[in-house]
Scaffold this motif. Structure first.
Motif, PDB file in Angstrom:
ATOM      1  N   PHE A 108       0.831  -1.216   0.000  1.00  0.00           N
ATOM      2  CA  PHE A 108       0.000   0.000   0.000  1.00  0.00           C
ATOM      3  C   PHE A 108       0.865   1.265   0.000  1.00  0.00           C
ATOM      4  CE2 PHE A 108      -1.418   3.389   2.866  1.00  0.00           C
ATOM      5  CZ  PHE A 108      -2.518   3.863   2.184  1.00  0.00           C
ATOM      6  N   ALA A 109       1.885   1.282   0.858  1.00  0.00           N
ATOM      7  CA  ALA A 109       2.616   2.524   1.114  1.00  0.00           C
ATOM      8  C   ALA A 109       3.518   2.947  -0.040  1.00  0.00           C
ATOM      9  CB  ALA A 109       3.449   2.383   2.384  1.00  0.00           C
ATOM     10  N   THR A 110       4.081   1.996  -0.789  1.00  0.00           N
ATOM     11  CA  THR A 110       5.034   2.362  -1.843  1.00  0.00           C
ATOM     12  C   THR A 110       4.398   3.279  -2.891  1.00  0.00           C
ATOM     13  OG1 THR A 110       6.387   0.391  -1.500  1.00  0.00           O
ATOM     14  CG2 THR A 110       6.550   1.476  -3.642  1.00  0.00           C
ATOM     15  N   PRO A 111       3.283   2.914  -3.513  1.00  0.00           N
ATOM     16  CA  PRO A 111       2.679   3.851  -4.472  1.00  0.00           C
ATOM     17  C   PRO A 111       2.077   5.083  -3.804  1.00  0.00           C
ATOM     18  CG  PRO A 111       1.284   1.924  -4.187  1.00  0.00           C
ATOM     19  CD  PRO A 111       2.565   1.634  -3.468  1.00  0.00           C
ATOM     20  N   TRP A 112       1.591   4.923  -2.583  1.00  0.00           N
ATOM     21  CA  TRP A 112       1.001   6.073  -1.879  1.00  0.00           C
ATOM     22  C   TRP A 112       2.050   7.145  -1.620  1.00  0.00           C
ATOM     23  CZ3 TRP A 112       1.818   7.650   3.371  1.00  0.00           C
ATOM     24  CH2 TRP A 112       0.947   8.653   3.805  1.00  0.00           C
ATOM     25  N   VAL A 113       3.215   6.758  -1.121  1.00  0.00           N
ATOM     26  CA  VAL A 113       4.295   7.713  -0.876  1.00  0.00           C
ATOM     27  C   VAL A 113       4.777   8.324  -2.185  1.00  0.00           C
ATOM     28  CG1 VAL A 113       6.676   7.924  -0.079  1.00  0.00           C
ATOM     29  CG2 VAL A 113       5.027   6.628   1.268  1.00  0.00           C
ATOM     30  N   ALA A 114       4.919   7.498  -3.221  1.00  0.00           N
ATOM     31  CA  ALA A 114       5.392   7.995  -4.517  1.00  0.00           C
ATOM     32  C   ALA A 114       4.437   9.028  -5.097  1.00  0.00           C
ATOM     33  CB  ALA A 114       5.571   6.832  -5.490  1.00  0.00           C
ATOM     34  N   LEU A 115       3.150   8.800  -4.959  1.00  0.00           N
ATOM     35  CA  LEU A 115       2.168   9.773  -5.448  1.00  0.00           C
ATOM     36  C   LEU A 115       2.330  11.110  -4.727  1.00  0.00           C
ATOM     37  CD1 LEU A 115      -1.029   7.549  -5.784  1.00  0.00           C
ATOM     38  CD2 LEU A 115       0.060   8.829  -7.616  1.00  0.00           C
ATOM     39  N   GLY A 116       2.633  11.073  -3.454  1.00  0.00           N
ATOM     40  CA  GLY A 116       2.831  12.314  -2.712  1.00  0.00           C
ATOM     41  C   GLY A 116       3.994  13.121  -3.231  1.00  0.00           C
ATOM     42  N   TYR A 117       5.074  12.445  -3.628  1.00  0.00           N
ATOM     43  CA  TYR A 117       6.253  13.157  -4.124  1.00  0.00           C
ATOM     44  C   TYR A 117       5.984  13.856  -5.455  1.00  0.00           C
ATOM     45  CZ  TYR A 117       8.927  10.416  -0.699  1.00  0.00           C
ATOM     46  OH  TYR A 117       9.413   9.847   0.448  1.00  0.00           O
ATOM     47  N   GLU A 118       5.085  13.333  -6.257  1.00  0.00           N
ATOM     48  CA  GLU A 118       4.933  13.875  -7.612  1.00  0.00           C
ATOM     49  C   GLU A 118       3.669  14.711  -7.806  1.00  0.00           C
ATOM     50  OE1 GLU A 118       2.790  10.220  -9.982  1.00  0.00           O
ATOM     51  OE2 GLU A 118       4.965  10.189  -9.810  1.00  0.00           O
ATOM     52  N   LEU A 119       2.977  15.048  -6.717  1.00  0.00           N
ATOM     53  CA  LEU A 119       1.742  15.815  -6.868  1.00  0.00           C
ATOM     54  C   LEU A 119       1.991  17.256  -7.289  1.00  0.00           C
ATOM     55  CD1 LEU A 119      -0.511  14.540  -3.926  1.00  0.00           C
ATOM     56  CD2 LEU A 119      -0.748  14.082  -6.370  1.00  0.00           C
ATOM     57  N   THR A 120       3.172  17.790  -6.990  1.00  0.00           N
ATOM     58  CA  THR A 120       3.469  19.161  -7.392  1.00  0.00           C
ATOM     59  C   THR A 120       4.963  19.311  -7.664  1.00  0.00           C
ATOM     60  OG1 THR A 120       3.463  21.499  -6.697  1.00  0.00           O
ATOM     61  CG2 THR A 120       3.672  19.845  -4.969  1.00  0.00           C
ATOM     62  N   PRO A 121       5.353  20.164  -8.651  1.00  0.00           N
ATOM     63  CA  PRO A 121       6.771  20.423  -8.916  1.00  0.00           C
ATOM     64  C   PRO A 121       7.304  21.636  -8.172  1.00  0.00           C
ATOM     65  CG  PRO A 121       5.466  21.332 -10.689  1.00  0.00           C
ATOM     66  CD  PRO A 121       4.493  20.707  -9.726  1.00  0.00           C
ATOM     67  N   ASP A 122       6.433  22.385  -7.486  1.00  0.00           N
ATOM     68  CA  ASP A 122       6.835  23.636  -6.851  1.00  0.00           C
ATOM     69  C   ASP A 122       7.577  23.376  -5.536  1.00  0.00           C
ATOM     70  OD1 ASP A 122       5.933  25.990  -4.782  1.00  0.00           O
ATOM     71  OD2 ASP A 122       6.316  26.766  -6.796  1.00  0.00           O
ATOM     72  N   TYR A 123       8.699  24.064  -5.333  1.00  0.00           N
ATOM     73  CA  TYR A 123       9.563  23.837  -4.168  1.00  0.00           C
ATOM     74  C   TYR A 123       8.819  24.068  -2.854  1.00  0.00           C
ATOM     75  CZ  TYR A 123      13.581  24.435  -1.024  1.00  0.00           C
ATOM     76  OH  TYR A 123      14.474  24.317   0.018  1.00  0.00           O
ATOM     77  N   HIS A 124       8.138  25.198  -2.727  1.00  0.00           N
ATOM     78  CA  HIS A 124       7.456  25.519  -1.478  1.00  0.00           C
ATOM     79  C   HIS A 124       6.111  24.806  -1.356  1.00  0.00           C
ATOM     80  CE1 HIS A 124      10.464  28.239  -0.093  1.00  0.00           C
ATOM     81  NE2 HIS A 124      10.325  29.068  -1.112  1.00  0.00           N
ATOM     82  N   GLU A 125       5.466  24.590  -2.481  1.00  0.00           N
ATOM     83  CA  GLU A 125       4.185  23.881  -2.406  1.00  0.00           C
ATOM     84  C   GLU A 125       4.388  22.444  -1.923  1.00  0.00           C
ATOM     85  OE1 GLU A 125       0.091  23.273  -5.041  1.00  0.00           O
ATOM     86  OE2 GLU A 125       1.967  23.804  -6.038  1.00  0.00           O
ATOM     87  N   ARG A 126       5.533  21.873  -2.202  1.00  0.00           N
ATOM     88  CA  ARG A 126       5.830  20.535  -1.691  1.00  0.00           C
ATOM     89  C   ARG A 126       5.827  20.536  -0.164  1.00  0.00           C
ATOM     90  NH1 ARG A 126      10.669  19.025  -6.018  1.00  0.00           N
ATOM     91  NH2 ARG A 126       9.302  17.976  -7.523  1.00  0.00           N
ATOM     92  N   THR A 127       6.392  21.595   0.425  1.00  0.00           N
ATOM     93  CA  THR A 127       6.380  21.687   1.886  1.00  0.00           C
ATOM     94  C   THR A 127       4.965  21.827   2.404  1.00  0.00           C
ATOM     95  OG1 THR A 127       8.538  22.791   1.771  1.00  0.00           O
ATOM     96  CG2 THR A 127       7.341  22.909   3.859  1.00  0.00           C
TER      97      THR A 127
END
Length: 384
Positions: free
Chosen positions: A22-41
């Protein structure tokens, strides 16, 4: 005891394998939801904020399990809680699979139009009916996995994030198995009901404080950078650990609430910042390898966390035994045992967090560098 050992071992193995799937694709999706440096935070701040809702309730689990008005025995209480938590996890856990969408999806048409870009994220497997096709696909996938694994472990900034997380998180986990003993047997002289109640108070205050911590660290990271925000949050948590030495006082038990807001900075800041920093690392890796490997980075990162957790819990038991604690003595533990319990409870996570700050002092991905990497990636994709 042997039957319970194997029952627990097999059940835990099934659970953690399922959780990893469950966690592997879930975590990966979180990393790629936005390309913006501050929006990631901000994104990781929101994620962590929602995750903390569970911790408002969990500090009261011990009190619930030992409440004879609800359950005849603590074992029955644990069983009831486990079933309830499992049902909630099943219902809530399926939501990301339903509503989240990948930001960049390589389709057949895209692969034809932009073969260079598609090659970085897709692999054509042999047809199952071809000679040795299925086994060839397995061998090929396995080889690619281990090559990707090795390449990931050669990424310097990534290793710093993993090590810092290992130290901060597992410094806390190592003492979590017996920190309530300090409250029960030192502060309250063995009164389990009163100790569990105050543990619940402190845990709830810490959970509520974490909401403010996440908002503050998210804001702070957009002003002074993620690395410096990590120094601030971890430093404040170290103050909280040190305060436990003076605030866990049998004469003034209410003081044990004082360190809770400071302790909230440890994990509250850690898991807000590390996810955001990990997304920057994935960009840097793509620039160097022409591959997007969010799943690999996320899975190894959380594998390190889980292995560390297992080691920390084991060491926590060893430390507890080394203090001379004897449950049969109840509130009559020796002064030496109580002293050693307090030393471990305060200074193990304090020193681990201090080492983590030293590790992150050499973290190279500044905000300026992250913007340079993003700009180069966008130019590369535009020309593909």
């Amino acid at each position: 005891e042997l039957w319970y050992f194997w029952y627990f071992t097999i059940g835990s193995t099934i659970f953690y394998v399922g959780y990893t799937i469950f966690a592997t694709p879930w975590v990966a999706l979180g990393y790629e939801l936005t390309p913006d440096y501050h929006e990631r935070t901000r994104l990781m701040g929101v994620q962590n904020f929602i995750a903390q809702l569970a911790y408002i309730v969990s500090p009261w689990f011990l009190w619930i399990m030992t409440n004879t008005a609800w359950f005849p025995t603590p074992a029955e209480g644990a069983r009831g809680l486990a079933i309830g938590v499992g049902i909630i996890a099943c219902v809530v856990g399926i939501i990301p699979a339903i509503v989240l969408r990948e930001r960049r999806v390589v389709t057949a048409a895209t692969a034809t139009a932009h073969p260079a870009s598609a090659a970085a994220t897709t692999t054509e497997a042999p047809a199952p009916d071809a000679p040795g096709g299925a086994w060839a696909a397995v061998r090929r996938s396995t080889g690619e996995f281990f090559r990707g694994f090795a390449a990931t472990l050669r990424t310097g900034p990534y290793l710093r994030l993993c090590l810092a997380t290992f130290l901060v998180f597992n410094g806390f986990i190592m003492i979590s198995s017996f920190q309530s003993y300090v409250v029960i047997y030192y502060v309250f002289g063995g009164n389990q009901e009163l100790g569990a109640r105050y543990t619940g108070y402190a845990g709830t205050l810490g959970a509520i404080s974490t909401f403010g911590v996440i908002a503050l660290i998210t804001w702070l990271a957009t002003r002074i950078g993620k690395q410096r925000a990590f120094f601030v949050s971890t430093g404040l948590s170290m103050i909280g650990y040190a305060l436990k030495w003076v605030c866990y006082d049998p004469a003034r038990p209410w003081l044990l609430l004082v360190p809770a807001p400071f302790l909230a900075f440890g994990l509250g800041g850690l898991f807000t910042l590390m996810g955001a920093m990990m997304a920057d690392v994935v960009d840097t890796d793509e620039l160097a390898t022409r591959q997007r490997r969010e799943g690999m980075f996320g899975s190894i990162f959380w594998w390190v966390v889980k292995v560390g957790m297992a080691v920390a819990l084991s060491l926590g038991g060893i430390v507890l035994n080394a203090t001379g604690f004897d449950v049969a003595l109840g509130g009559a533990q020796s002064a030496r045992t109580l002293y050693l319990l307090r030393v471990a409870d305060v200074w193990i996570p304090f020193l681990a967090s201090g080492i983590a700050v030293w590790v992150m002092a050499g973290y190279p991905l500044t905000e300026a560098r992250a913007y340079e990497v993003r700009a180069e990636l966008e130019r590369r994709r535009a020309s593909a």
